[in-house]
Structure formats: C-alpha cells, structure tokens
Scaffold this active site. Structure first.
Site, PDB file in Angstrom:
ATOM      1  N   CYS A   1     -49.339 -12.529   7.409  1.00 51.92           N
ATOM      2  CA  CYS A   1     -48.452 -11.402   7.297  1.00 51.92           C
ATOM      3  C   CYS A   1     -49.269  -9.843   6.796  1.00 51.92           C
ATOM      4  O   CYS A   1     -48.645  -8.717   6.914  1.00 51.92           O
ATOM      5  CB  CYS A   1     -47.479 -11.573   6.153  1.00 51.92           C
ATOM      6  SG  CYS A   1     -46.277 -12.889   6.841  1.00 51.92           S
TER       7      CYS A   1
ATOM      8  N   HIS B   1     -44.459  -5.274   3.526  1.00 50.22           N
ATOM      9  CA  HIS B   1     -43.883  -6.359   4.319  1.00 50.22           C
ATOM     10  C   HIS B   1     -42.467  -6.862   4.239  1.00 50.22           C
ATOM     11  O   HIS B   1     -42.233  -7.153   3.125  1.00 50.22           O
ATOM     12  CB  HIS B   1     -45.015  -7.453   4.305  1.00 50.22           C
ATOM     13  CG  HIS B   1     -44.603  -8.778   4.982  1.00 50.22           C
ATOM     14  ND1 HIS B   1     -44.158  -8.988   6.270  1.00 50.22           N
ATOM     15  CD2 HIS B   1     -44.558 -10.045   4.576  1.00 50.22           C
ATOM     16  CE1 HIS B   1     -43.771  -9.880   6.636  1.00 50.22           C
ATOM     17  NE2 HIS B   1     -44.030 -10.726   5.529  1.00 50.22           N
TER      18      HIS B   1
ATOM     19  N   ASN C   1     -38.402 -11.394   9.129  1.00 56.04           N
ATOM     20  CA  ASN C   1     -39.739 -11.373   8.920  1.00 56.04           C
ATOM     21  C   ASN C   1     -40.633 -11.407  10.264  1.00 56.04           C
ATOM     22  O   ASN C   1     -40.477 -12.556  10.847  1.00 56.04           O
ATOM     23  CB  ASN C   1     -39.998 -12.465   8.055  1.00 56.04           C
ATOM     24  CG  ASN C   1     -41.290 -12.739   7.504  1.00 56.04           C
ATOM     25  OD1 ASN C   1     -42.327 -12.028   8.086  1.00 56.04           O
ATOM     26  ND2 ASN C   1     -41.715 -13.323   6.636  1.00 56.04           N
TER      27      ASN C   1
HETATM   28  O1  UT7 Z   1     -43.766 -13.654   4.994  1.00 52.99           O
HETATM   29  C1  UT7 Z   1     -44.447 -14.329   3.710  1.00 52.99           C
HETATM   30  C2  UT7 Z   1     -43.835 -15.815   3.591  1.00 52.99           C
HETATM   31  N1  UT7 Z   1     -42.473 -15.795   3.166  1.00 52.99           N
HETATM   32  C3  UT7 Z   1     -41.727 -15.294   2.181  1.00 52.99           C
HETATM   33  O2  UT7 Z   1     -42.265 -14.266   1.681  1.00 52.99           O
HETATM   34  C4  UT7 Z   1     -40.502 -16.131   1.727  1.00 52.99           C
HETATM   35  C5  UT7 Z   1     -40.771 -16.356   0.142  1.00 52.99           C
HETATM   36  N2  UT7 Z   1     -39.568 -17.011  -0.297  1.00 52.99           N
HETATM   37  C6  UT7 Z   1     -38.254 -16.993  -0.147  1.00 52.99           C
HETATM   38  O3  UT7 Z   1     -38.095 -15.663   0.606  1.00 52.99           O
HETATM   39  C7  UT7 Z   1     -37.065 -17.549  -0.585  1.00 52.99           C
HETATM   40  O4  UT7 Z   1     -37.703 -18.665  -1.505  1.00 52.99           O
HETATM   41  C8  UT7 Z   1     -36.277 -18.206   0.445  1.00 52.99           C
HETATM   42  C9  UT7 Z   1     -35.362 -17.176   1.080  1.00 52.99           C
HETATM   43  C10 UT7 Z   1     -37.228 -18.890   1.347  1.00 52.99           C
HETATM   44  C11 UT7 Z   1     -35.348 -19.395  -0.108  1.00 52.99           C
HETATM   45  O5  UT7 Z   1     -34.594 -18.701  -1.271  1.00 52.99           O
HETATM   46  P1  UT7 Z   1     -34.109 -19.333  -2.567  1.00 52.99           P
HETATM   47  O6  UT7 Z   1     -33.072 -18.410  -3.322  1.00 52.99           O
HETATM   48  O7  UT7 Z   1     -35.540 -19.536  -3.081  1.00 52.99           O
HETATM   49  O8  UT7 Z   1     -33.531 -20.732  -2.233  1.00 52.99           O
HETATM   50  P2  UT7 Z   1     -34.144 -22.302  -2.683  1.00 52.99           P
HETATM   51  O9  UT7 Z   1     -35.092 -22.706  -1.578  1.00 52.99           O
HETATM   52  O10 UT7 Z   1     -34.393 -22.264  -4.036  1.00 52.99           O
HETATM   53  O11 UT7 Z   1     -32.927 -23.053  -2.302  1.00 52.99           O
HETATM   54  C12 UT7 Z   1     -31.682 -22.908  -2.846  1.00 52.99           C
HETATM   55  C13 UT7 Z   1     -30.729 -23.819  -2.027  1.00 52.99           C
HETATM   56  C14 UT7 Z   1     -31.197 -25.332  -1.771  1.00 52.99           C
HETATM   57  O12 UT7 Z   1     -30.331 -26.162  -1.955  1.00 52.99           O
HETATM   58  P3  UT7 Z   1     -30.024 -27.119  -3.179  1.00 52.99           P
HETATM   59  O13 UT7 Z   1     -31.174 -27.891  -3.149  1.00 52.99           O
HETATM   60  O14 UT7 Z   1     -29.858 -26.280  -4.353  1.00 52.99           O
HETATM   61  O15 UT7 Z   1     -28.713 -27.653  -2.876  1.00 52.99           O
HETATM   62  C15 UT7 Z   1     -31.604 -25.106  -0.510  1.00 52.99           C
HETATM   63  O16 UT7 Z   1     -31.461 -26.454   0.179  1.00 52.99           O
HETATM   64  O17 UT7 Z   1     -30.100 -23.301  -0.890  1.00 52.99           O
HETATM   65  C16 UT7 Z   1     -30.440 -24.191   0.164  1.00 52.99           C
HETATM   66  N3  UT7 Z   1     -31.023 -23.474   1.237  1.00 52.99           N
HETATM   67  C17 UT7 Z   1     -29.804 -22.863   2.320  1.00 52.99           C
HETATM   68  N4  UT7 Z   1     -28.645 -23.049   2.462  1.00 52.99           N
HETATM   69  C18 UT7 Z   1     -28.040 -22.485   3.296  1.00 52.99           C
HETATM   70  C19 UT7 Z   1     -32.219 -23.107   1.791  1.00 52.99           C
HETATM   71  N5  UT7 Z   1     -32.192 -22.519   2.904  1.00 52.99           N
HETATM   72  C20 UT7 Z   1     -30.762 -22.381   3.258  1.00 52.99           C
HETATM   73  C21 UT7 Z   1     -29.865 -21.681   4.386  1.00 52.99           C
HETATM   74  N6  UT7 Z   1     -28.724 -21.834   4.188  1.00 52.99           N
HETATM   75  N7  UT7 Z   1     -30.722 -21.194   5.149  1.00 52.99           N
END
Ligand code: UT7
Length: 328
Positions: free
Chosen positions: A113, A254, A284
C-alpha cells in the site's frame, strides 16, 4: 531544479459492489462493515480486466492531461501487489506496450500500500539526476482477485482501481515533491501476506488449498501499527521541513480504514478535517488509493498551485512512509 506532479489520472472499474452485496456471500452486514471501517462500496474489475488494463487507463488520462505523448515517457513505475503475472513480466512492461511508450524503462515497485509513495520519491530522484525527464508513476491493484471471498476478515476490505501521475522537471511556481519518508519494519512481514505461491512455500496440489494463495492479515496488529506510523510519518515530515499542521492544505492518507485515521487524529491531536477521505466509495485499493484520491481532488478543483499536501501510507512489508508535495 525540482520535480513536480505535472498531472494525475485515475480509472476505477464500473462494477460497484455494496456492503449488502458482500453480505450475500459472507456472514457480515452493512452495519458491521460501515461502523468498523467506513466502507460502503468497492469497485470490482471485469473478468477480462487485469491490473495492467486499469493501470493503462489511469496512465492514459494522466498523459493527456500532461499534454505529453507516450513517446515522451522515459520510465514507467507501477506500484502494485497484484501484478498481472507472478514475478515477470512486470506489469509496467505490459503497460508500456499498451501505451506504445517504447522508449521507456519499466519496473514494478513492490511496497504494497506504500508503493505509490515510494514511486514518487524514486521518480523525483530520477528527474533530479537528469536520468529522465518524464516519469509515469502508477498505483494499480486488482485486489478482488487476491482475497478469499469466504473470509469475512479480509474480503470486505478491498477494492480494485488505479491512479497515475506524471512527474517532470518543474518550474519556479512550486517546489514539487519536496521530500519523503520511506520506511519499513520487515519484522512484521508475517502480519500481512499471501502465504503460499512464492518460493518460500510453493503451491503443492493436494497439500494446499486455493484459499492459501489469498491474502491473510492479522487485522488488529496491522491496525495498531498503522496508527503509530501515520503519526510518526506526519510528525517527521513536518519537523524536517520546519512546518506546522496549519501550513498544510490537506493530508492524503492511504484509505484502509476510517477508524485508523480517526484514532491517529485523536491520539496525536491532528485535525481530522485536513484528511481527504474517500474510502466509503472505493474501500482499500492499496497502492492505488492515494493517486485515486489525488485525481478526485484534482477533478473537484480542490488543489491549488502552491498548496502543501502531505501523503501518508502503510501496508504489507510492513512498509510505511509519506511525501511532502507542493502542488504545481
Ligand atoms: O492496507 C493496509 C492493511 N490493512 C489495514 O490497515 C487493516 C487494519 N485492520 C483493520 O482495519 C481492522 O483490524 C479490521 C477492519 C480488519 C477488523 O476490525 P476490528 O474492529 O479490529 O475487528 P476484530 O478483528 O477485532 O474482530 C471483532 C469481531 C470478531 O468477532 P468475535 O471474535 O469478537 O466474535 C470478528 O470475527 O468482528 C468479527 N468480524 C466480523 N463481523 C462481521 C471480523 N470481520 C467481520 C465482518 N463482519 N466482515
């Protein structure tokens, strides 16, 4: 002498996929995606489109706006982590042939990125040393073909598109690309990668699944890394150049997750309204996200000669960095 951004261009595929569309494929919802990322839509390439097709279309717009022909181009840099082919030929070579820019040298930049940011600094130095006059820097990605569409942790986040800029020697009205921060933390390489398919772990039929070829991300770790390096990059570029936030017209980050930008602003007391955001429409698009944003800002006539703008990006590698640019 200085090196300026003489023109910009972009191309995003026509097909638009909403969060509700994604929710038909994986267990997610518009509410979750929007509240956790700021994404509403993403654009998805047609089956017969590859990364070079998107890159070519963006470059064509930028070249026309620069009032240059393809014969004027000395170097084509394509920042991409989703090339047409694995390893070779480079996507830049495919773009060169499409443009008929047969005098141009060609290479791809693999900085995920942060690739467009790296590309601007490389192009600037190429121009300043006199190695070439007109450089095409393109950020182009077809991420929809490198995500596992059954993995809700990643597939909701990405989209396809391309943006391009023509870098040339400048004039007295602008300092152009002033300086850049180009950094990496290779110790974080495992946090964001496509684990199978390279020389480290070649794909072996029967041993690996197709999904092993796709993007895997430790979301939380990358999230915290991103906040930290956004703040560090902005502070460094301001300090090195003796500037304050008030001197900047815009910050073009980004576009990975709106919450990352909000958290960085909250932690470092940065003004959120200086950040240009369009993640809601494109999701993204990795190396394409900053040039797509620059093109959009140009088309909205937001950028004036003399404006100081700062780009900041982060991604797989882990790479990060930014450019301080005076708009020409
Ligand atoms: O381009 C550069 C690279 N990428 C990034 O910069 C991305 C960096 N990371 C992020 O933006 C965030 O960490 C994410 C958007 C990927 C995830 O958001 P989060 O608030 O950190 O969620 P999490 O990974 O802590 O997950 C929280 C919950 C989990 O469920 P449990 O275990 O709490 O029951 C996940 O399974 O949200 C669940 N979850 C979803 N639920 C519905 C993860 N993805 C989804 C989804 N829909 N798409």
């Amino acid at each position: 002498m200085n090196a300026i951004i003489r023109s910009v261009g972009a191309y995003v595929p026509k097909k638009r996929m909403s969060n509700d569309d994604v929710a038909k494929m994986v267990d997610t919802s518009d509410e979750w995606i929007l509240s956790h990322t700021g994404i509403k839509n993403r654009h998805i390439a047609a089956e017969d489109e590859a990364t070079s097709d998107l890159a070519y279309k963006a470059a064509d717009v930028a070249l026309k706006r620069a009032d240059l022909t393809s014969a004027d181009i000395d170097l084509i840099l394509v920042a991409t982590c989703t090339p047409d082919y694995v390893g070779f030929p480079s996507t830049a070579c495919i773009v060169q042939d499409k443009l008929k820019a047969h005098h141009a040298g060609c290479l791809d930049i693999s900085a995920a990125c942060t690739g467009f940011i790296y590309g601007l600094e490389i192009a600037k130095n190429f121009v300043l040393t006199g190695a070439g006059k007109n450089i095409l820097v393109i950020g182009a990605e077809l991420l929809s073909r490198t995500v596992d569409w059954s993995d809700r942790n990643t597939c909701v986040l990405f989209g396809d598109g391309a943006g391009a800029a023509v870098i040339t020697t400048g004039n007295a009205k602008s300092n152009g690309i002033i300086n850049s921060v180009l950094q990496a933390e290779g110790q974080g390489a495992d946090l964001l990668k496509r684990p199978v398919g390279g020389t480290r772990t070649p794909f072996i039929e029967g041993k690996h699944k197709e999904s092993d070829l796709m993007t895997k991300m430790a979301g939380q770790e990358v999230y915290h890394f991103a906040i930290r390096v956004i703040i560090a990059t902005i502070k460094k570029l301001l300090n090195v150049n003796g500037l304050t936030m008030d001197d900047l017209a815009y910050i073009i980050p980004h576009q990975a997750n709106i919450r990352i930008i909000q958290a960085a602003c909250k932690r470092a007391k940065l003004p959120l309204d200086k950040f240009y955001l369009n993640i809601d429409e494109y999701a993204n698009t990795s190396a394409a996200s900053i040039p797509i944003a620059l093109n959009e800002m140009h088309e909205k006539k937001m950028l004036k000669t003399g404006d100081l703008v700062l780009t900041v990006g982060f991604g797989g590698g882990l790479t990060y960095g930014g450019n301080l640019i005076q708009w020409a």
